[in-house]
Write a protein that holds these residues in place. Structure first.
Motif, short mmCIF file in Angstrom:
data_model
loop_
_atom_site.label_atom_id
_atom_site.label_comp_id
_atom_site.label_asym_id
_atom_site.label_seq_id
_atom_site.Cartn_x
_atom_site.Cartn_y
_atom_site.Cartn_z
N ILE A 129 73.28 27.00 52.01
CA ILE A 129 73.21 27.77 53.27
C ILE A 129 72.05 28.75 53.22
O ILE A 129 71.27 28.86 54.17
CB ILE A 129 74.56 28.49 53.52
CG1 ILE A 129 75.64 27.47 53.91
CG2 ILE A 129 74.41 29.57 54.60
CD1 ILE A 129 77.05 28.02 53.97
N VAL A 130 71.92 29.45 52.10
CA VAL A 130 70.81 30.41 51.98
C VAL A 130 69.47 29.68 52.06
O VAL A 130 68.57 30.11 52.79
CB VAL A 130 70.93 31.23 50.66
CG1 VAL A 130 69.70 32.09 50.45
CG2 VAL A 130 72.19 32.10 50.69
N ALA A 131 69.37 28.56 51.36
CA ALA A 131 68.07 27.86 51.29
C ALA A 131 67.70 27.17 52.60
O ALA A 131 66.52 27.15 52.98
CB ALA A 131 68.10 26.84 50.15
N THR A 132 68.70 26.62 53.32
CA THR A 132 68.35 25.82 54.51
C THR A 132 68.54 26.57 55.82
O THR A 132 67.92 26.23 56.82
CB THR A 132 69.18 24.51 54.59
OG1 THR A 132 70.56 24.86 54.72
CG2 THR A 132 68.98 23.64 53.35
N CYS A 133 69.40 27.58 55.82
CA CYS A 133 69.71 28.27 57.09
C CYS A 133 69.15 29.69 57.15
O CYS A 133 68.94 30.21 58.25
CB CYS A 133 71.22 28.34 57.31
SG CYS A 133 72.01 26.72 57.37
N MET A 134 68.95 30.34 56.02
CA MET A 134 68.60 31.77 56.06
C MET A 134 67.16 32.04 55.59
O MET A 134 66.39 32.69 56.28
CB MET A 134 69.62 32.57 55.25
CG MET A 134 71.04 32.38 55.79
SD MET A 134 72.33 33.24 54.89
CE MET A 134 72.14 34.91 55.51
N GLN A 135 66.80 31.52 54.42
CA GLN A 135 65.44 31.78 53.92
C GLN A 135 64.37 31.29 54.90
O GLN A 135 63.38 32.02 55.15
CB GLN A 135 65.26 31.12 52.53
CG GLN A 135 63.94 31.48 51.85
CD GLN A 135 63.86 32.97 51.47
OE1 GLN A 135 64.75 33.49 50.83
NE2 GLN A 135 62.78 33.65 51.89
N PRO A 136 64.53 30.11 55.54
CA PRO A 136 63.49 29.67 56.49
C PRO A 136 63.32 30.62 57.68
O PRO A 136 62.22 30.77 58.21
CB PRO A 136 63.98 28.29 56.96
CG PRO A 136 64.93 27.84 55.90
CD PRO A 136 65.57 29.08 55.35
N VAL A 137 64.41 31.28 58.08
CA VAL A 137 64.33 32.24 59.19
C VAL A 137 63.59 33.50 58.75
O VAL A 137 62.76 34.05 59.48
CB VAL A 137 65.76 32.57 59.69
CG1 VAL A 137 65.79 33.83 60.51
CG2 VAL A 137 66.29 31.39 60.50
N VAL A 138 63.88 33.95 57.53
CA VAL A 138 63.18 35.12 56.97
C VAL A 138 61.68 34.80 56.88
O VAL A 138 60.83 35.62 57.25
CB VAL A 138 63.77 35.46 55.58
CG1 VAL A 138 62.94 36.53 54.88
CG2 VAL A 138 65.22 35.92 55.73
N ASP A 139 61.37 33.59 56.43
CA ASP A 139 59.95 33.19 56.30
C ASP A 139 59.29 33.14 57.68
O ASP A 139 58.15 33.59 57.85
CB ASP A 139 59.84 31.81 55.64
CG ASP A 139 60.37 31.81 54.21
OD1 ASP A 139 60.53 32.90 53.63
OD2 ASP A 139 60.64 30.71 53.67
N ALA A 140 60.01 32.59 58.67
CA ALA A 140 59.43 32.46 60.02
C ALA A 140 59.18 33.84 60.64
O ALA A 140 58.14 34.06 61.27
CB ALA A 140 60.35 31.63 60.91
#
Ligand code: AMP
Ligand code: GLY
Length: 413
Positions: free
Chosen positions: A241-252
């Motif tokens: 969940i962190v890798a696919t749902c949260m970190q990409p949003v933080v990066d974006a």
């Protein structure tokens, strides 16, 4: 450190309780705070919508860190104001908080970041949304774009219900723009993570109980109880969940020049196809914080300071073993028109390190403690097993009495 804590709910009592355990704390100011926060610092009655005056106060008091609890001041740019005034703040800027304050923006970021979520269509015209629904011949989940105190989502079962939901939400201030979303199925879970703009440190997975009554019946509320951790989210699924749902949003958000500092809260559904994001919040949940903060073993204040400085060390987060169950005691009439002024008994001699009582809507009257809001108290039981945590929470929750008390009896199973 001198800390300014903004907010007045059970979440803020839990934050004050946790912050006060830090050896770094020199002074805590709560704006406006409540009876619970007042035990750990000084409550300062102050309107939250006067950000200039709040920054003045922070400067006068030489505040080292401002911690913001609720969503509205974040959406209104309180962190921007603190930053401009040279005050370090734990919480997102208005630009980053849009991940919560605009569901359309959240969808846009998720699409850009490749985050799994329900398919959705956005409409700024209710008639066009209705036409779309008629031509699709299927029911949709209808969402108001803006902040709506948990009342901005209607899960429709039929086309007619979808059309009625469009009418209802279009008439609310948050519903100038509407989202139609495909309906997903599966258990729900919330993952909250501390974030410094780049890195995340995830707290144990939690489950809120949003409906007023047992069996997930009755109207939606701000939350009637929380369990953490939830056993249907393994360590591997949490990492996923962190890798696919949260970190990409933080990066974006970072790529867009709006780095996210604070608590990123993902509301997810565990579907047969894998986790899907239903929504993001830009803050600690309430009552989620009342269950999650007691499960953190390390110095939270140090971590919040590191987040605000863009210097989070995710490995410094230490989870306590065991479970937390928070049961909310709400006033008669909640969530519509809660009655105030009922006398509360049973709060006195029940606190030890296995049960915590957090104040949300209470006040001290001439006759003692009384109700003063919708959600009155949160009772968090801690235990080695879920059953032990639940039994401890309910033993105290049932002992506390006030006229018209509402609580669910099925938090945690
Ligand atoms: P939200 O504020 O977006 O989390 O929505 C509030 C509640 O509505 C969620 O906790 C779900 O129970 C429900 N919900 C939201 N979106 C969906 C969806 N796409 N499919 C099914 N239920 C949903
Ligand atoms: N308990 C739900 C929320 O804080 O958003």
């Amino acid at each position: 450190m001198k800390v300014l804590l903004i907010g007045s709910g059970g979440r803020e009592h839990a934050l004050a309780w946790k912050i006060a355990q830090s050896p770094l704390l020199e002074k805590l100011l709560n704006v406006p705070g409540n009876l619970g926060t007042g035990r750990f610092g000084q409550n300062v009655p102050f309107p939250l919508n006067h950000s200039e005056a709040l920054v003045d106060l922070a400067q006068r008091e030489a505040i080292d860190l401002a911690v913001i609890g609720p969503d509205n001041p974040l959406a209104d740019g309180i962190v921007d104001a603190f930053n401009q005034g040279g005050i370090l703040a734990f919480g997102p800027t208005a630009a980053a908080a849009r991940i919560e304050s605009s569901k359309t923006f959240a969808k846009e970021i998720m699409a850009e970041a490749g985050v799994p979520t329900a398919r959705a269509h956005s409409f700024s015209d209710a008639a066009q949304a209705a036409d779309f629904v008629r031509s699709s011949s299927q029911p949709w989940v209808v969402k108001a774009d803006g902040l709506a105190l948990g009342k901005g989502v209607i899960v429709a079962e039929t086309v007619e219900e979808t059309l009625a939901a469009i009418q209802t939400l279009a008439a609310t201030p948050a519903g100038e723009v509407l989202l139609l979303e495909e309906r997903l199925h599966g258990p729900e879970v919330s993952v909250l993570a501390l974030c410094d703009g780049k890195r995340l440190a995830a707290l144990p997975p939690a489950r809120d109980h949003k409906r007023l009554r047992d069996g997930n019946l009755g109207p939606n509320t701000g939350g009637m109880g929380v369990v953490a951790p939830v056993d249907d989210v393994s360590a591997d699924v949490l990492d996923q969940i962190v890798a696919t749902c949260m970190q990409p949003v933080v990066d974006a958000l970072l790529r867009r020049g709006a780095p996210f500092c604070g608590v990123l809260y993902a509301g997810l559904m565990l579907t047969a196809q894998g986790p899907r994001v239903l929504e993001f919040n830009a803050r600690f949940g309430d009552p989620e914080a009342q269950a999650l903060l007691p499960l953190i073993d390390n110095d939270l204040l140090a971590m919040m300071r590191d987040c605000a400085a863009g210097n989070l060390k995710p490995e410094s987060l230490k989870r306590r073993k065991g479970y937390a169950v928070c049961v909310v005691l709400a006033a008669d009439g909640y969530p519509g028109k809660p009655r105030k002024g009922d006398q509360i008994s049973g709060v006195e001699a029940v606190e030890d390190n296995k049960v915590l009582i957090f104040h949300a809507g209470t006040r001290m009257g001439t006759d003692g403690l009384a109700t003063d809001g919708g959600r009155v108290l949160g009772v968090t039981g801690l235990g080695a097993t879920l059953k032990q945590a639940r039994d401890r929470a309910y033993e105290t929750a049932n002992r506390i009495k006030f006229t018209g008390k509402q609580l669910r009896s099925d938090i945690g199973g």
